[in-house]
Design an enzyme around this catalytic site. Sequence first.
Site, PDB file in Angstrom:
ATOM      1  N   HIS A 250       0.284   0.442 -10.931  1.00 38.95           N
ATOM      2  CA  HIS A 250       0.225   0.012 -12.338  1.00 38.95           C
ATOM      3  C   HIS A 250      -0.605  -1.265 -12.518  1.00 38.95           C
ATOM      4  CE1 HIS A 250       4.241   2.300 -13.112  1.00 38.95           C
ATOM      5  NE2 HIS A 250       3.234   3.099 -12.879  1.00 38.95           N
TER       6      HIS A 250
ATOM      7  N   PHE B 246       7.400   3.455  -6.893  1.00 37.50           N
ATOM      8  CA  PHE B 246       6.484   2.471  -6.314  1.00 37.50           C
ATOM      9  C   PHE B 246       5.434   1.936  -7.280  1.00 37.50           C
ATOM     10  CE2 PHE B 246       7.306   5.820  -2.950  1.00 37.50           C
ATOM     11  CZ  PHE B 246       8.500   5.247  -2.563  1.00 37.50           C
ATOM     12  N   CYS B 247       5.811   1.735  -8.533  1.00 37.01           N
ATOM     13  CA  CYS B 247       4.870   1.198  -9.538  1.00 37.01           C
ATOM     14  C   CYS B 247       3.592   2.016  -9.591  1.00 37.01           C
ATOM     15  CB  CYS B 247       4.541  -0.277  -9.281  1.00 37.01           C
ATOM     16  SG  CYS B 247       5.960  -1.348  -9.411  1.00 37.01           S
ATOM     17  N   ALA B 248       3.701   3.289  -9.265  1.00 37.14           N
ATOM     18  CA  ALA B 248       2.562   4.214  -9.403  1.00 37.14           C
ATOM     19  C   ALA B 248       3.193   5.508  -9.895  1.00 37.14           C
ATOM     20  CB  ALA B 248       1.847   4.395  -8.075  1.00 37.14           C
TER      21      ALA B 248
END
Length: 396
Positions: free
Chosen positions: A114, A347-349
Amino acid sequence: MSTILSPGDVKLRDGRSVDFANLDIAATAPCLRVVADAVAELLPFYGSVHRGAGALSERCTREYEQARETVADFLGARDGDTVVFTRNTTDALNLLARVVPEGAAVLTFDAEHHANLLPWKKTVHLDAPRSPQEAVAALEDALRRERCGLVSVTAASNVTGEVWPVTALADVAHRFGARLAVDAAQLAPHAPVDLTALGADYVAFSGHKVYAPFGAGVLAGRADWLDAAEPYLAGGGASAHVDDDAGVRWATGPARHEAGTPNLLGAVAIAAACRELAGADHPAERALVARLRAGLAELPHVEELRLFGPEAQRVGIVSFAVLGEDPGELATRLGRDHGIGVRTGLFCAHPLTRRLLAEATARLDPSAQAPAQAVRASFGLGTTQAHIDRLLAALR
Ligand code: PMP
């Protein structure tokens, strides 16, 4: 290679003690001893940077600027490139987003963390490619159709550990008049990130991922956009001259985007880590990646996440889907019963991890529902074969 500061043994639920297997290094790495030593050595002399006279300020200013030079060397910065100390990679990419010339579009793939998806104002998104070659071809195709000022890609995925073809992407970007920025948060701890060798225009990384957890990060690259943009923060340090009526002439160079008192210890810590990691090869880590992947492949309820083919080059990051287990409970059991730290989540993705979880689940069992979260094991300096084997045994 200098040692890592480690917590030593941790107590398990059954009363036994084991050395902690930190398999969450991609989130935040432990501290290198040389980094802690560099910080401890400077602390008695801690004083202001760029703001005072006297022995402390002179030394601190010198150390801060030397840290900048060390980082520039580590990154293979070209003459005229600027190295700005930031808080972390997120901060570095947000700074870059502010200096992209007005109206210029920024191209990213839907495989990014992100931090490299969300800061851009005008964006062109491409689907996550299925191979490094496809990434290069897709970029070329997109840039033929659409004019972009910047392409921003990860150097290594924080979800799959797969390494992206940065040099080839930079070549394509340049052919179409765009610049290339590299999110090196996950590559820098594992392999050289050299602006000149990669042909990249900008690079961002975080101190806490290169074993220097003192709150600093870096954005380095071409000076012209940085010098032309409004300062990232308005304030002292960024201002070269302020009139009585508050008319301002802003500084150029790194000072323009480093207003306020800088994070001296963070910068010195990153420089110490860069000196230690420079030119380091990590054959042991590659062997651990292979061992973990081979072990996971034998488990009937576990499937690794991958975007590229199984042979793609990877850093020490392996995420996987575990069927029939709540990922959060699994992570708790790994911690309390086996002394292993992993990460679970997206995982911020989010777009990438959801898609890869669904695909991994379908490969294992087309009728099964994909778990809501993946499990990630990530490793580097300080990780042993015994840690990997303990994780495999626990999953088994
Ligand atoms: N990019 C990637 C590929 C990352 O793995 C991370 C951290 N997980 C970031 C950017 C953001 O780094 P930071 O949290 O240090 O800003």
